[in-house]
Structures are given as C-alpha cells and as structure tokens.
Design a protein around this motif. Structure first.
Motif, PDB file in Angstrom:
ATOM      1  N   GLN A  24       0.835  -1.203   0.000  1.00 49.44           N
ATOM      2  CA  GLN A  24       0.000   0.000   0.000  1.00 49.44           C
ATOM      3  C   GLN A  24       0.871   1.255   0.000  1.00 49.44           C
ATOM      4  N   LYS A  25       1.927   1.259   0.786  1.00 48.43           N
ATOM      5  CA  LYS A  25       2.849   2.411   0.806  1.00 48.43           C
ATOM      6  C   LYS A  25       3.489   2.607  -0.562  1.00 48.43           C
ATOM      7  N   LEU A  26       3.871   1.509  -1.198  1.00 46.45           N
ATOM      8  CA  LEU A  26       4.448   1.599  -2.543  1.00 46.45           C
ATOM      9  C   LEU A  26       3.438   2.185  -3.527  1.00 46.45           C
ATOM     10  N   CYS A  30       3.981   5.664  -5.368  1.00 49.26           N
ATOM     11  CA  CYS A  30       3.988   5.621  -6.831  1.00 49.26           C
ATOM     12  C   CYS A  30       2.951   6.585  -7.401  1.00 49.26           C
ATOM     13  N   ALA A  31       1.750   6.575  -6.837  1.00 47.24           N
ATOM     14  CA  ALA A  31       0.697   7.473  -7.323  1.00 47.24           C
ATOM     15  C   ALA A  31       1.125   8.924  -7.201  1.00 47.24           C
ATOM     16  N   GLN A  32       1.719   9.279  -6.075  1.00 43.98           N
ATOM     17  CA  GLN A  32       2.155  10.658  -5.857  1.00 43.98           C
ATOM     18  C   GLN A  32       3.251  11.045  -6.853  1.00 43.98           C
ATOM     19  N   SER A  33       4.205  10.149  -7.035  1.00 44.70           N
ATOM     20  CA  SER A  33       5.299  10.422  -7.963  1.00 44.70           C
ATOM     21  C   SER A  33       4.796  10.506  -9.397  1.00 44.70           C
ATOM     22  N   ASN A  49      13.287   3.662  -1.690  1.00 44.29           N
ATOM     23  CA  ASN A  49      13.898   4.500  -0.647  1.00 44.29           C
ATOM     24  C   ASN A  49      12.836   5.175   0.204  1.00 44.29           C
ATOM     25  N   GLU A  50      11.780   5.657  -0.430  1.00 41.26           N
ATOM     26  CA  GLU A  50      10.702   6.321   0.310  1.00 41.26           C
ATOM     27  C   GLU A  50       9.992   5.359   1.254  1.00 41.26           C
ATOM     28  N   VAL A  51       9.821   4.126   0.812  1.00 36.36           N
ATOM     29  CA  VAL A  51       9.096   3.134   1.604  1.00 36.36           C
ATOM     30  C   VAL A  51      10.015   2.439   2.617  1.00 36.36           C
ATOM     31  N   LEU A  68       3.332  -2.694 -10.795  1.00 36.07           N
ATOM     32  CA  LEU A  68       2.974  -1.725  -9.760  1.00 36.07           C
ATOM     33  C   LEU A  68       2.124  -0.611 -10.348  1.00 36.07           C
ATOM     34  N   PHE A  69       2.518  -0.078 -11.481  1.00 34.29           N
ATOM     35  CA  PHE A  69       1.767   1.017 -12.099  1.00 34.29           C
ATOM     36  C   PHE A  69       0.349   0.593 -12.479  1.00 34.29           C
ATOM     37  N   LEU A  70       0.176  -0.635 -12.900  1.00 34.79           N
ATOM     38  CA  LEU A  70      -1.170  -1.131 -13.200  1.00 34.79           C
ATOM     39  C   LEU A  70      -2.030  -1.160 -11.940  1.00 34.79           C
TER      40      LEU A  70
END
Length: 145
Positions: A24-26, A30-33, A49-51, A68-70
């Motif tokens: 979920q954190k990933l 990812c969504a924010q980035s 690194n963020e997670v 992940l993007f999907l």
C-alpha cells in the motif's frame, strides 16, 4: 510463512501483516510520484527509498515497474469512480451530474501526467504492457462511462 514467487519474505523480517502495508505504501508513493513527475521519471529506486525497502525486495513483491503502475492505475480509477458516485448520490439530477463532471475535470487538470493519455510518457507505459492488459483497461473505462 509467506511465499511470493518462491521467495520466503519472512526471512527479511517482514510479518504477514506488514506485506500488504508495504504494498500500500508503494502504491501511494507511486501514485504521488506519477502525478508529479510522470511514469518515466518515477523510479523504483526512489519508491523503495521512500518506503524503506530494498530494490531486491520490491521485485519479490512485483514482477516489474509496470505491474505496480497497473495496480496504481486501478486504485486511482476506483477512487475516481467512488468520488463520482458519491457526488451523484449527494446531488441528484442535472446539478449532481454537473458537480461530478466538474470534480473529474478538476482532477484531470491538476495532474496531467497521470490522466493525459495522449502524452508520450503514457504511451511509453502502454508500450510495456501486454495487449490483454491494455484491452482490460479499455473495457474497464467503457463499463464506467
């Protein structure tokens, strides 16, 4: 013990409860980035690194960046649909429809790197997807609209 793609994740000291939280954190990172930088400039190294996980561990959770993007795209589409339905329910009739459309439009304008499907960055993402995934995305959109 959790086995993902034949790898024992508990050996990395992550519990059964932590794995979904890490994913979920990933997705959120990812969504924010993706909203801020786009697909191409969103790197796995930055996300991990963020997670707070290794790149190796990322690839135990996901086969690829595109996987992940999907998931993120699906998550965002579901959020938009929920917003849409919520606006329609609270504001019935033409006024509700106008508000719902305006809400979607504002979201699209605010984050063009995520929602503008005609940009080269988005086309790069689509090129890396299997044809059946692309068709599934199209069908999902058709069903909603």
């Amino acid at each position: 013990m959790i086995l993902i793609r034949g790898t024992d994740l508990k050996a990395k000291n992550f519990t059964d409860e932590e794995i979904p939280l890490l994913k979920q954190k990933l997705r959120e990172s990812c969504a924010q980035s993706w909203k801020m930088k786009g697909y191409k400039l969103t790197s796995i190294d930055t996300l991990t690194n963020e997670v707070g996980i290794s790149t190796e561990f990322f690839y135990r959770l996901y086969k690829s960046k595109e996987e992940l993007f999907l998931e993120v795209l699906s998550m965002i589409q579901n959020q938009l649909k929920e917003q849409w339905h919520s606006m329609i329910k609270t504001n019935s009739g033409v006024e509700g429809f106008k508000r719902a459309m305006n809400g979607l439009f504002e979201e699209y304008v605010k984050h063009p790197t995520l929602y503008n499907f005609n940009n080269p960055d988005y086309h790069l993402f689509l090129k890396k997807l299997p044809k059946e995934k692309i068709e599934s995305l199209r069908e999902n959109d058709k069903k909603f609209f």
